[in-house]
Design an enzyme around this catalytic site. Structure first.
Site, PDB file in Angstrom:
ATOM      1  N   ASP A  13       1.060  -1.236   0.036  1.00 45.38           N
ATOM      2  CA  ASP A  13      -0.112  -0.055   0.121  1.00 45.38           C
ATOM      3  C   ASP A  13       0.889   1.154  -0.008  1.00 45.38           C
ATOM      4  O   ASP A  13       2.110   1.243   0.291  1.00 45.38           O
ATOM      5  CB  ASP A  13      -0.842  -0.113   1.252  1.00 45.38           C
ATOM      6  N   SER A  14       0.397   2.597   0.053  1.00 49.81           N
ATOM      7  CA  SER A  14       0.895   3.565   0.045  1.00 49.81           C
ATOM      8  C   SER A  14       1.512   3.958   0.994  1.00 49.81           C
ATOM      9  O   SER A  14       2.377   4.756   1.362  1.00 49.81           O
ATOM     10  CB  SER A  14       0.060   4.804  -0.796  1.00 49.81           C
ATOM     11  N   CYS A  76      -3.998  -1.166  -1.914  1.00 51.37           N
ATOM     12  CA  CYS A  76      -4.404   0.189  -2.045  1.00 51.37           C
ATOM     13  C   CYS A  76      -5.202   0.450  -3.381  1.00 51.37           C
ATOM     14  O   CYS A  76      -4.929  -0.424  -4.221  1.00 51.37           O
ATOM     15  CB  CYS A  76      -2.940   0.910  -2.510  1.00 51.37           C
ATOM     16  N   GLU A 155      -5.508   8.971   9.992  1.00 54.86           N
ATOM     17  CA  GLU A 155      -4.123   8.878  10.594  1.00 54.86           C
ATOM     18  C   GLU A 155      -4.008   9.863  11.697  1.00 54.86           C
ATOM     19  O   GLU A 155      -3.247   9.693  12.420  1.00 54.86           O
ATOM     20  CB  GLU A 155      -3.223   9.562   9.346  1.00 54.86           C
ATOM     21  N   CYS A 187     -11.466   3.034  -0.388  1.00 53.87           N
ATOM     22  CA  CYS A 187      -9.997   3.504   0.193  1.00 53.87           C
ATOM     23  C   CYS A 187      -9.859   2.814   1.538  1.00 53.87           C
ATOM     24  O   CYS A 187     -10.576   2.457   2.266  1.00 53.87           O
ATOM     25  CB  CYS A 187     -10.135   4.922   0.420  1.00 53.87           C
ATOM     26  N   THR A 188      -8.347   2.514   1.673  1.00 53.69           N
ATOM     27  CA  THR A 188      -7.909   1.493   2.533  1.00 53.69           C
ATOM     28  C   THR A 188      -8.337   2.247   4.068  1.00 53.69           C
ATOM     29  O   THR A 188      -8.505   1.184   4.673  1.00 53.69           O
ATOM     30  CB  THR A 188      -6.301   1.586   2.702  1.00 53.69           C
ATOM     31  N   HIS A 189      -8.523   3.547   4.168  1.00 53.38           N
ATOM     32  CA  HIS A 189      -8.448   3.945   5.460  1.00 53.38           C
ATOM     33  C   HIS A 189      -9.700   3.889   5.776  1.00 53.38           C
ATOM     34  O   HIS A 189     -10.260   4.122   7.033  1.00 53.38           O
ATOM     35  CB  HIS A 189      -8.156   5.328   5.543  1.00 53.38           C
TER      36      HIS A 189
HETATM   37  N1  DGL Z   1      -4.068   3.706   0.059  1.00 51.19           N
HETATM   38  C1  DGL Z   1      -4.827   4.866  -0.656  1.00 51.19           C
HETATM   39  C2  DGL Z   1      -6.040   4.131  -1.282  1.00 51.19           C
HETATM   40  O1  DGL Z   1      -6.629   3.008  -0.887  1.00 51.19           O
HETATM   41  C3  DGL Z   1      -5.158   5.867   0.289  1.00 51.19           C
HETATM   42  C4  DGL Z   1      -3.908   6.630   0.882  1.00 51.19           C
HETATM   43  C5  DGL Z   1      -3.411   7.405  -0.156  1.00 51.19           C
HETATM   44  O2  DGL Z   1      -3.813   8.361  -0.844  1.00 51.19           O
HETATM   45  O3  DGL Z   1      -2.143   7.077  -0.680  1.00 51.19           O
HETATM   46  O4  DGL Z   1      -6.495   4.692  -2.192  1.00 51.19           O
END
Ligand code: DGL
Length: 273
Positions: A13-14, A76, A155, A187-189
Protein backbone atom coordinates in the site's frame (compact mmCIF):
# COMPACT_ATOMS: atom_id res chain seq x y z
CA UNK A 1 7.67 -22.23 -12.29
CA UNK A 2 7.00 -24.10 -9.04
CA UNK A 3 5.68 -21.75 -6.35
CA UNK A 4 6.38 -22.58 -2.68
CA UNK A 5 3.01 -22.80 -0.91
CA UNK A 6 4.63 -21.97 2.43
CA UNK A 7 6.11 -18.72 1.15
CA UNK A 8 4.57 -15.47 2.46
CA UNK A 9 1.94 -13.37 0.71
CA UNK A 10 3.18 -9.92 -0.34
CA UNK A 11 0.83 -7.04 0.55
CA UNK A 12 1.48 -3.43 -0.39
CA UNK A 13 0.00 0.00 0.00
CA UNK A 14 1.02 3.65 -0.12
CA UNK A 15 1.43 3.63 3.66
CA UNK A 16 -0.47 2.48 6.73
CA UNK A 17 -3.92 2.14 5.11
CA UNK A 18 -3.29 -1.30 3.66
CA UNK A 19 -2.96 -2.59 7.19
CA UNK A 20 -6.76 -2.81 7.16
CA UNK A 21 -6.34 -5.44 4.44
CA UNK A 22 -3.43 -7.16 6.22
CA UNK A 23 -5.60 -7.27 9.36
CA UNK A 24 -8.39 -9.10 7.51
CA UNK A 25 -5.88 -11.57 6.04
CA UNK A 26 -4.52 -12.23 9.55
CA UNK A 27 -8.04 -12.76 10.90
CA UNK A 28 -9.38 -14.87 8.06
CA UNK A 29 -6.30 -16.76 6.85
CA UNK A 30 -4.29 -17.18 10.06
CA UNK A 31 -1.84 -19.72 8.67
CA UNK A 32 -0.62 -17.36 5.92
CA UNK A 33 2.58 -15.39 6.43
CA UNK A 34 2.73 -11.80 5.23
CA UNK A 35 5.42 -9.47 3.94
CA UNK A 36 3.91 -5.98 4.03
CA UNK A 37 5.33 -2.95 2.28
CA UNK A 38 4.05 0.57 3.06
CA UNK A 39 5.39 3.30 0.79
CA UNK A 40 5.47 5.88 3.59
CA UNK A 41 8.06 8.05 1.81
CA UNK A 42 5.83 8.60 -1.23
CA UNK A 43 2.33 8.58 0.31
CA UNK A 44 -0.28 9.76 -0.69
CA UNK A 45 -0.98 7.93 -3.93
CA UNK A 46 -4.53 9.28 -4.15
CA UNK A 47 -3.61 12.52 -5.88
CA UNK A 48 -0.85 11.23 -8.19
CA UNK A 49 -0.95 10.30 -11.87
CA UNK A 50 -1.39 6.83 -13.33
CA UNK A 51 2.18 6.83 -14.70
CA UNK A 52 3.65 7.59 -11.27
CA UNK A 53 1.55 4.97 -9.49
CA UNK A 54 2.45 2.38 -12.12
CA UNK A 55 6.18 3.11 -11.65
CA UNK A 56 5.86 2.91 -7.85
CA UNK A 57 3.87 -0.33 -8.06
CA UNK A 58 6.43 -1.97 -10.35
CA UNK A 59 9.26 -1.04 -7.95
CA UNK A 60 7.38 -2.46 -4.97
CA UNK A 61 6.54 -5.64 -6.85
CA UNK A 62 10.25 -6.08 -7.66
CA UNK A 63 11.04 -5.70 -3.96
CA UNK A 64 8.33 -8.20 -2.97
CA UNK A 65 9.57 -10.70 -5.56
CA UNK A 66 12.99 -10.46 -3.95
CA UNK A 67 11.28 -11.53 -0.70
CA UNK A 68 10.07 -14.60 -2.61
CA UNK A 69 6.36 -14.08 -2.01
CA UNK A 70 3.94 -16.60 -3.49
CA UNK A 71 1.19 -14.09 -4.35
CA UNK A 72 0.68 -10.34 -4.18
CA UNK A 73 -2.22 -8.30 -2.83
CA UNK A 74 -2.37 -4.72 -4.05
CA UNK A 75 -3.92 -3.44 -0.84
CA UNK A 76 -4.23 0.13 -2.11
CA UNK A 77 -7.35 1.15 -4.00
CA UNK A 78 -5.55 3.82 -6.02
CA UNK A 79 -2.78 1.40 -7.07
CA UNK A 80 -5.40 -1.26 -7.85
CA UNK A 81 -7.27 1.26 -10.01
CA UNK A 82 -4.20 2.50 -11.89
CA UNK A 83 -1.69 -0.34 -12.01
CA UNK A 84 -3.28 -3.76 -11.53
CA UNK A 85 -4.48 -4.36 -15.08
CA UNK A 86 -0.97 -3.73 -16.44
CA UNK A 87 1.19 -5.46 -13.85
CA UNK A 88 -1.04 -8.53 -13.84
CA UNK A 89 0.32 -9.45 -17.28
CA UNK A 90 3.93 -9.02 -16.19
CA UNK A 91 3.84 -11.58 -13.38
CA UNK A 92 4.05 -15.34 -13.05
CA UNK A 93 2.55 -15.42 -9.56
CA UNK A 94 -1.07 -14.60 -8.68
CA UNK A 95 -1.91 -10.97 -7.96
CA UNK A 96 -5.16 -9.40 -6.85
CA UNK A 97 -6.37 -5.94 -5.95
CA UNK A 98 -9.05 -4.53 -3.67
CA UNK A 99 -11.47 -3.14 -6.26
CA UNK A 100 -12.94 -6.26 -7.88
CA UNK A 101 -13.76 -8.12 -4.63
CA UNK A 102 -15.67 -5.07 -3.33
CA UNK A 103 -17.46 -4.49 -6.63
CA UNK A 104 -18.58 -8.11 -6.82
CA UNK A 105 -20.22 -8.01 -3.41
CA UNK A 106 -21.85 -4.65 -4.11
CA UNK A 107 -23.33 -5.97 -7.37
CA UNK A 108 -24.70 -8.98 -5.50
CA UNK A 109 -26.30 -7.13 -2.59
CA UNK A 110 -27.75 -3.97 -4.14
CA UNK A 111 -31.51 -4.15 -4.54
CA UNK A 112 -32.30 -0.80 -6.12
CA UNK A 113 -29.16 -1.01 -8.31
CA UNK A 114 -27.84 2.31 -7.09
CA UNK A 115 -24.34 1.88 -5.72
CA UNK A 116 -22.17 4.61 -4.19
CA UNK A 117 -18.38 4.50 -4.10
CA UNK A 118 -16.12 6.67 -1.99
CA UNK A 119 -12.35 6.83 -2.42
CA UNK A 120 -9.39 9.03 -3.28
CA UNK A 121 -9.50 11.48 -6.18
CA UNK A 122 -7.42 9.02 -8.24
CA UNK A 123 -9.68 6.04 -7.61
CA UNK A 124 -12.92 7.93 -8.22
CA UNK A 125 -11.49 9.73 -11.27
CA UNK A 126 -10.42 6.41 -12.80
CA UNK A 127 -14.04 5.21 -13.02
CA UNK A 128 -12.83 1.68 -12.31
CA UNK A 129 -15.72 0.70 -10.02
CA UNK A 130 -18.24 1.68 -12.65
CA UNK A 131 -16.34 -0.40 -15.21
CA UNK A 132 -16.43 -3.53 -13.03
CA UNK A 133 -19.96 -3.01 -11.75
CA UNK A 134 -21.39 -2.43 -15.23
CA UNK A 135 -19.62 -5.55 -16.43
CA UNK A 136 -21.42 -7.48 -13.70
CA UNK A 137 -24.78 -5.80 -14.20
CA UNK A 138 -25.51 -3.24 -16.93
CA UNK A 139 -28.42 -1.82 -14.96
CA UNK A 140 -26.39 -0.65 -11.99
CA UNK A 141 -25.93 3.10 -11.61
CA UNK A 142 -22.68 4.05 -9.90
CA UNK A 143 -22.26 7.31 -8.03
CA UNK A 144 -18.70 8.15 -7.01
CA UNK A 145 -17.48 10.71 -4.52
CA UNK A 146 -13.90 11.43 -3.48
CA UNK A 147 -13.41 12.12 0.22
CA UNK A 148 -9.73 13.12 0.51
CA UNK A 149 -9.89 14.47 4.08
CA UNK A 150 -10.87 11.07 5.47
CA UNK A 151 -7.30 9.77 5.10
CA UNK A 152 -5.84 12.51 7.33
CA UNK A 153 -8.64 12.17 9.89
CA UNK A 154 -7.95 8.44 10.22
CA UNK A 155 -4.21 8.95 10.51
CA UNK A 156 -4.87 11.58 13.17
CA UNK A 157 -6.86 8.91 15.05
CA UNK A 158 -10.09 10.96 14.93
CA UNK A 159 -12.29 8.00 14.18
CA UNK A 160 -15.34 9.09 16.20
CA UNK A 161 -14.67 12.80 16.52
CA UNK A 162 -17.44 15.41 15.93
CA UNK A 163 -15.18 16.97 13.26
CA UNK A 164 -15.12 13.66 11.39
CA UNK A 165 -18.93 13.37 11.64
CA UNK A 166 -19.24 16.90 10.20
CA UNK A 167 -16.81 16.17 7.34
CA UNK A 168 -18.58 12.88 6.60
CA UNK A 169 -21.99 14.58 6.56
CA UNK A 170 -20.78 17.09 3.97
CA UNK A 171 -19.07 14.55 1.74
CA UNK A 172 -21.88 12.03 1.87
CA UNK A 173 -24.84 14.40 1.42
CA UNK A 174 -24.72 13.95 -2.35
CA UNK A 175 -24.82 10.19 -2.04
CA UNK A 176 -27.78 10.36 0.33
CA UNK A 177 -29.67 12.49 -2.16
CA UNK A 178 -28.95 9.94 -4.88
CA UNK A 179 -30.73 7.25 -2.83
CA UNK A 180 -28.04 4.63 -3.02
CA UNK A 181 -28.68 1.42 -1.05
CA UNK A 182 -25.05 0.17 -1.10
CA UNK A 183 -21.82 2.04 -0.47
CA UNK A 184 -18.33 0.72 -1.25
CA UNK A 185 -15.66 1.97 1.16
CA UNK A 186 -13.19 2.28 -1.73
CA UNK A 187 -10.10 3.49 0.15
CA UNK A 188 -7.92 1.58 2.57
CA UNK A 189 -8.56 3.97 5.47
CA UNK A 190 -12.34 4.10 5.25
CA UNK A 191 -13.17 0.79 6.98
CA UNK A 192 -11.76 2.45 10.12
CA UNK A 193 -14.52 5.10 9.76
CA UNK A 194 -17.17 2.50 9.24
CA UNK A 195 -19.28 3.41 12.25
CA UNK A 196 -19.19 7.15 11.50
CA UNK A 197 -20.04 6.59 7.84
CA UNK A 198 -22.77 4.14 8.83
CA UNK A 199 -24.23 6.64 11.27
CA UNK A 200 -24.33 9.38 8.61
CA UNK A 201 -25.72 7.17 5.82
CA UNK A 202 -28.31 5.45 8.00
CA UNK A 203 -29.32 1.83 8.40
CA UNK A 204 -30.82 1.41 4.94
CA UNK A 205 -27.44 1.73 3.22
CA UNK A 206 -25.26 -1.38 3.28
CA UNK A 207 -21.54 -0.72 3.59
CA UNK A 208 -19.10 -2.90 1.65
CA UNK A 209 -15.64 -3.33 3.17
CA UNK A 210 -13.26 -4.31 0.33
CA UNK A 211 -10.50 -5.18 2.85
CA UNK A 212 -12.59 -8.06 4.19
CA UNK A 213 -13.80 -9.17 0.76
CA UNK A 214 -10.21 -9.15 -0.55
CA UNK A 215 -9.02 -11.43 2.25
CA UNK A 216 -11.79 -13.91 1.36
CA UNK A 217 -10.93 -13.65 -2.34
CA UNK A 218 -7.26 -14.28 -1.53
CA UNK A 219 -8.28 -17.43 0.34
CA UNK A 220 -10.25 -18.64 -2.70
CA UNK A 221 -7.40 -17.81 -5.08
CA UNK A 222 -4.77 -19.64 -3.01
CA UNK A 223 -7.04 -22.68 -2.85
CA UNK A 224 -7.67 -22.63 -6.59
CA UNK A 225 -3.92 -22.40 -7.32
CA UNK A 226 -3.05 -25.03 -4.73
CA UNK A 227 -1.06 -22.48 -2.77
CA UNK A 228 -2.66 -22.61 0.69
CA UNK A 229 0.05 -22.69 3.34
CA UNK A 230 0.55 -26.04 5.07
CA UNK A 231 1.09 -24.12 8.31
CA UNK A 232 3.99 -26.43 9.09
CA UNK A 233 6.83 -23.97 8.64
CA UNK A 234 6.76 -21.85 11.80
CA UNK A 235 8.71 -18.62 11.69
CA UNK A 236 9.79 -16.25 14.40
CA UNK A 237 8.25 -13.33 12.48
CA UNK A 238 5.30 -14.59 10.40
CA UNK A 239 4.41 -10.96 9.62
CA UNK A 240 7.22 -8.75 8.36
CA UNK A 241 6.79 -5.05 7.70
CA UNK A 242 8.86 -2.85 5.43
CA UNK A 243 8.46 0.87 4.79
CA UNK A 244 10.22 3.50 2.70
CA UNK A 245 10.33 6.06 5.56
CA UNK A 246 9.65 6.63 9.26
CA UNK A 247 9.49 3.06 10.50
CA UNK A 248 8.65 4.04 14.10
CA UNK A 249 5.60 6.12 13.15
CA UNK A 250 4.34 3.25 11.02
CA UNK A 251 4.85 0.86 13.88
CA UNK A 252 2.75 2.84 16.34
CA UNK A 253 -0.16 3.12 13.89
CA UNK A 254 0.15 -0.57 13.06
CA UNK A 255 0.08 -1.50 16.73
CA UNK A 256 -3.09 0.55 17.20
CA UNK A 257 -5.07 -1.42 14.61
CA UNK A 258 -3.56 -4.90 14.32
CA UNK A 259 -4.48 -7.85 16.54
CA UNK A 260 -0.79 -8.59 16.74
CA UNK A 261 2.25 -6.81 18.13
CA UNK A 262 4.38 -5.44 15.30
CA UNK A 263 7.97 -6.08 16.21
CA UNK A 264 9.89 -6.03 12.97
CA UNK A 265 9.63 -2.88 10.84
CA UNK A 266 12.45 -2.13 8.50
CA UNK A 267 13.12 0.85 6.27
CA UNK A 268 14.29 0.13 2.75
CA UNK A 269 15.33 2.31 -0.18
CA UNK A 270 12.54 1.59 -2.66
CA UNK A 271 14.07 3.82 -5.36
CA UNK A 272 16.77 1.18 -5.77
CA UNK A 273 14.24 -1.24 -7.23
N1 DGL B 1 -4.12 3.73 0.22
C1 DGL B 1 -4.79 4.76 -0.55
C2 DGL B 1 -5.99 4.13 -1.26
O1 DGL B 1 -6.56 3.16 -0.83
C3 DGL B 1 -5.19 5.92 0.30
C4 DGL B 1 -4.05 6.78 0.78
C5 DGL B 1 -3.31 7.46 -0.35
O2 DGL B 1 -3.86 8.37 -0.99
O3 DGL B 1 -2.19 7.04 -0.59
O4 DGL B 1 -6.40 4.62 -2.27
Amino acid sequence: MKIDRDAPVGVFDSGVGGLTVAREIMRNLPSEKIVYFGDTARVPYGNKSKETILRYSRQIIRFLREQEVKAIVVACNTASAFALDEVRHELDIPILGVIEPGAEVAARITKNKRVGVIGTEGTIGSGIHEKYLKKLDQEITVIGKSCPLFVSLVEEGWLHDPVTVEVASRYLKELQEQEIDTLILGCTHYPLLRSTIGQVMGEKVQLVNPAYETALELGRLLKEKDLVSTGKEQEEFPYRFYVSDLAEKFKSFANSILPYDVEMTQKIDIEKY
